[in-house]
Design a protein around this motif. Structure first.
Motif, short mmCIF file in Angstrom:
data_model
loop_
_atom_site.label_atom_id
_atom_site.label_comp_id
_atom_site.label_asym_id
_atom_site.label_seq_id
_atom_site.Cartn_x
_atom_site.Cartn_y
_atom_site.Cartn_z
N ASP A 30 0.92 -1.17 0.04
CA ASP A 30 -0.03 0.00 0.03
C ASP A 30 1.12 1.14 -0.14
O ASP A 30 2.03 1.23 0.66
CB ASP A 30 -0.99 0.07 1.20
CG ASP A 30 -2.06 0.83 0.94
OD1 ASP A 30 -3.34 0.19 0.59
OD2 ASP A 30 -2.01 2.11 1.11
N VAL A 31 0.34 2.22 -0.73
CA VAL A 31 1.21 3.51 -0.62
C VAL A 31 0.93 4.41 0.63
O VAL A 31 1.74 5.41 0.85
CB VAL A 31 0.60 4.48 -1.78
CG1 VAL A 31 0.98 3.89 -3.06
CG2 VAL A 31 -0.99 4.80 -1.69
N ASP A 32 0.13 4.03 1.53
CA ASP A 32 -0.24 4.70 2.58
C ASP A 32 0.73 3.97 3.77
O ASP A 32 0.56 3.02 4.53
CB ASP A 32 -1.54 4.53 3.18
CG ASP A 32 -1.87 5.43 4.35
OD1 ASP A 32 -1.17 5.52 5.30
OD2 ASP A 32 -3.23 5.68 4.52
N GLU A 33 1.99 4.86 4.29
CA GLU A 33 2.87 4.32 5.00
C GLU A 33 2.26 4.05 6.39
O GLU A 33 2.58 3.08 7.25
CB GLU A 33 4.06 5.40 5.32
CG GLU A 33 4.78 5.61 3.70
CD GLU A 33 5.87 6.42 4.01
OE1 GLU A 33 6.14 7.11 5.07
OE2 GLU A 33 6.52 6.53 3.11
N SER A 34 1.23 5.04 6.83
CA SER A 34 0.87 4.75 8.13
C SER A 34 -0.07 3.57 8.23
O SER A 34 -0.19 2.66 9.38
CB SER A 34 -0.27 5.99 8.70
OG SER A 34 -1.10 6.23 7.76
N LYS A 35 -0.90 3.30 7.41
CA LYS A 35 -1.68 2.00 7.23
C LYS A 35 -0.69 0.86 7.23
O LYS A 35 -0.95 -0.20 7.74
CB LYS A 35 -2.44 1.97 5.95
CG LYS A 35 -3.41 0.73 5.69
CD LYS A 35 -4.11 0.53 4.35
CE LYS A 35 -5.17 1.89 4.25
NZ LYS A 35 -5.79 1.67 2.78
N VAL A 36 0.58 0.92 6.27
CA VAL A 36 1.31 -0.44 6.31
C VAL A 36 1.82 -0.40 8.00
O VAL A 36 2.03 -1.81 8.27
CB VAL A 36 2.54 -0.11 5.17
CG1 VAL A 36 3.47 -1.00 5.35
CG2 VAL A 36 1.71 -0.03 3.86
N ALA A 37 2.22 0.39 8.42
CA ALA A 37 2.84 0.53 9.75
C ALA A 37 1.83 -0.36 10.62
O ALA A 37 2.29 -0.96 11.41
CB ALA A 37 3.33 1.84 10.43
N ARG A 38 0.54 0.13 10.77
CA ARG A 38 -0.59 -0.71 11.44
C ARG A 38 -0.80 -2.18 11.20
O ARG A 38 -0.64 -2.85 12.05
CB ARG A 38 -1.82 0.24 11.44
CG ARG A 38 -1.86 1.75 12.07
CD ARG A 38 -3.07 2.17 12.15
NE ARG A 38 -4.19 1.24 13.17
CZ ARG A 38 -5.36 1.55 13.12
NH1 ARG A 38 -5.95 2.69 12.68
NH2 ARG A 38 -5.97 0.84 13.97
#
Length: 437
Positions: A30-38
């Motif tokens: 995913d391009v969303d870094e915060s989503k990937v972190a979660r």
């Protein structure tokens, strides 16, 4: 088997976790870094029953991991699922497939020769054939595998689907899908192997049929309201006909969410582009009927409040577009809540899972901490999302906190006899003012 899943929204995150559950090694992108972190910590950034447990299980087992790098995913696997969104284009009916195009372009820049790319996003007919040329140019093969997930039942629908549809042109793609879905096919799940166009059409045709069925019974609700009929009993009666069936004949506030509304509009738009717009003109009526139910609920609220909502306190039970979800996209409940507020009422809303999303997107609406808190001192209660929590609240319990015992059931799931016996003025869409049985 090693595979990647591009896009980790409702579809992608669920698909990635389910594939890991089937024994595969999966990387989600995913391009969303915060989503990937979660996700990498085993946290699901939205509510979907059963998904949190499944995802954390396989993050911990090492079968499932997440990254922002398509290149990393392309080097890791030779089977790639594209699960990105296709929202409605702003100001138009057509689907925005720019995210799909971007995902395939980046994948094709990095995939290994012989890779199989699988489209699961809902796209206009003709998209797959165009993408297939791009995939074949880098030595890959395209499969189109539409999804049929129901929010609230997405894990079940992925692990035990009622059918698998594959749009395929080559044997390599079919062999890869048989291996990927070996667990599913071992359960004798029906498999439909077809061409790209048919595979693309299956999803939008299914959603159009379901939307039509819902709007049909809501059109009957409009007739019932002026004839004194009861739309719930009408649905029960015609639902016994095996040719019709009772499912999706629940009259009320209508459908919403991120699929049905935008999919039928995109289908109409694509039909127009293909020069066969008359084939789907009925979907405009389906959409109109659906939207009229929201306006009717606002009118009914105004009616039970003596002709004006100005200065009234209104409780809205529900914010998600359906129960067992925190998805507020095209939510009928929030549409009604905002319209009631704009008519001059003080609106207090509550939903078991969607409050964070509601606060973010509807900052002018007052958010309560519980259903009873939302109902406190209310002149009218609007029951707009059929969560079991709301259905379990008794009329006496709610009656102890409201100012006026007036309730409108926008989903036709409450017992009018029970509520009226407790002294409530009870109204519902498509049902007579006086119900004795």
């Amino acid at each position: 088997m090693r595979m990647s899943v591009i896009g980790t929204g409702y579809l992608g995150a669920t698909h990635a976790a389910a594939m890991a559950e089937m024994g595969h090694e999966v990387v989600g992108v995913d391009v969303d870094e915060s989503k990937v972190a979660r996700l990498s910590k085993g946290e699901v950034p939205f509510f979907e029953p059963g998904l949190s447990e499944l995802l954390s299980k396989h993050v911990d087992s090492g079968r499932l991991r997440f990254t922002t790098s398509v290149k990393e995913a392309a080097e890791f696997a030779d089977l790639h699922y594209v699960c990105v969104g296709t929202p409605q284009t702003k100001g138009e009916f057509a689907a925005d497939i720019s995210f799909v195009d971007a995902a395939f372009t980046e994948l094709c820049a990095h995939v290994n020769p012989g890779a199989v790319l699988v489209g699961k996003s809902t796209v206009p007919a003709g998209t797959a054939a165009r993408l297939a040329e791009q995939v074949e140019a880098v030595g890959g093969e395209l499969v189109w595998n539409p999804e049929f997930l129901r929010e609230g039942l997405a894990v079940q629908d992925t692990l035990t689907p009622d059918r698998v549809v594959l749009g395929i042109q080559g044997e390599r793609g079919l062999a890869a899908m048989r291996e990927a879905y070996a667990t599913i096919f071992a359960a004798d799940t029906p498999l439909i192997i077809t061409d790209y166009a048919t595979a693309e059409l299956v999803k939008v045709a299914a959603n159009s049929f379901l939307a039509t069925k819902i709007s049909f019974i809501n059109a009957m609700a409009e007739i019932c309201e002026v004839t004194g009929g009861d739309v719930v009993q009408l649905a029960d009666a015609i639902g016994h006909d095996a040719r019709i069936g009772r499912k999706f004949l629940n009259a009320g506030l209508g459908f919403g969410g991120g699929c049905l509304p935008k999919d039928i509009r995109a289908f109409m738009a694509r039909a127009g582009e293909l020069g066969v717009d008359q084939a789907l003109t009925f979907l405009k009526s389906v959409d109109d009927i659906n939207m009229r139910r929201r306006a009717r609920m606002v009118d009914l609220a105004r009616e039970v409040c003596g002709g004006t909502l100005a200065g009234k306190r209104v409780a809205v039970l529900g914010a998600a577009f359906k129960p067992d979800s925190d998805d507020i996209r095209d939510s009928p409940a929030l549409d009604v809540a905002l319209a009631v507020q704009q008519a001059g009422a003080a609106v207090h809303i509550y939903d078991p899972e969607a409050m964070d999303n509601a606060r973010r997107d509807y900052p002018t609406l007052a958010c309560a901490d519980s259903a009873l808190d939302a109902c406190r001192d209310a002149d009218v209660v609007l029951h707009l999302t059929e969560w079991q929590e709301f259905r379990d609240i008794g009329p006496d319990e709610m009656g102890a906190v409201v100012r006026q015992k007036v309730i409108l059931d926008g989903r036709n799931v409450l017992d009018p006899v029970l509520w009226r016996a407790a002294g409530w003025a009870f109204r519902a869409l498509g049902r007579a003012k006086s119900i004795t049985r």
